[in-house]
Design a protein around this motif. Structure first.
Motif, short mmCIF file in Angstrom:
data_model
loop_
_atom_site.label_atom_id
_atom_site.label_comp_id
_atom_site.label_asym_id
_atom_site.label_seq_id
_atom_site.Cartn_x
_atom_site.Cartn_y
_atom_site.Cartn_z
N GLU A 14 0.83 -1.20 0.00
CA GLU A 14 0.00 0.00 0.00
C GLU A 14 0.86 1.25 0.00
O GLU A 14 0.56 2.23 -0.69
N GLU A 15 1.93 1.22 0.77
CA GLU A 15 2.85 2.36 0.81
C GLU A 15 3.49 2.58 -0.56
O GLU A 15 3.57 3.71 -1.05
N TYR A 17 2.25 1.64 -3.42
CA TYR A 17 1.18 2.06 -4.33
C TYR A 17 0.92 3.56 -4.22
O TYR A 17 0.70 4.24 -5.21
N ARG A 18 0.97 4.09 -3.00
CA ARG A 18 0.69 5.50 -2.79
C ARG A 18 1.83 6.42 -3.20
O ARG A 18 1.59 7.56 -3.61
N HIS A 19 3.09 5.95 -3.05
CA HIS A 19 4.20 6.89 -3.16
C HIS A 19 5.16 6.68 -4.33
O HIS A 19 5.87 7.61 -4.67
N ARG A 27 0.67 -0.26 -11.83
CA ARG A 27 -0.21 0.22 -10.76
C ARG A 27 -1.44 -0.68 -10.64
O ARG A 27 -1.86 -1.03 -9.53
N HIS A 31 -2.45 -2.96 -7.49
CA HIS A 31 -3.76 -2.79 -6.86
C HIS A 31 -4.47 -4.14 -6.73
O HIS A 31 -5.07 -4.45 -5.69
#
Length: 47
Positions: A14-15, A17-19, A27, A31
């Motif tokens: 998740e980290e 994916y966000r940054h 992506r 996800h």
């Protein structure tokens, strides 16, 4: 024990994916993996 490992991997992804900058295909794959791990974690927690 398994829940902890899955949860740790999920947080890591998740980290990322966000940054992290990445292409659209990467992506989407990331996800999908996150969703699968969330489902696996929920199943393991329900036992």
């Amino acid at each position: 024990m398994i829940e902890t490992t899955i949860a740790e991997k999920l947080r890591e992804l998740e980290e990322r994916y966000r940054h992290e900058p990445m292409g659209e295909e990467e992506r989407l794959e990331l996800h999908d993996l996150i969703l699968k791990l969330e489902k696996k974690l929920a199943t393991a927690a329900g036992r």
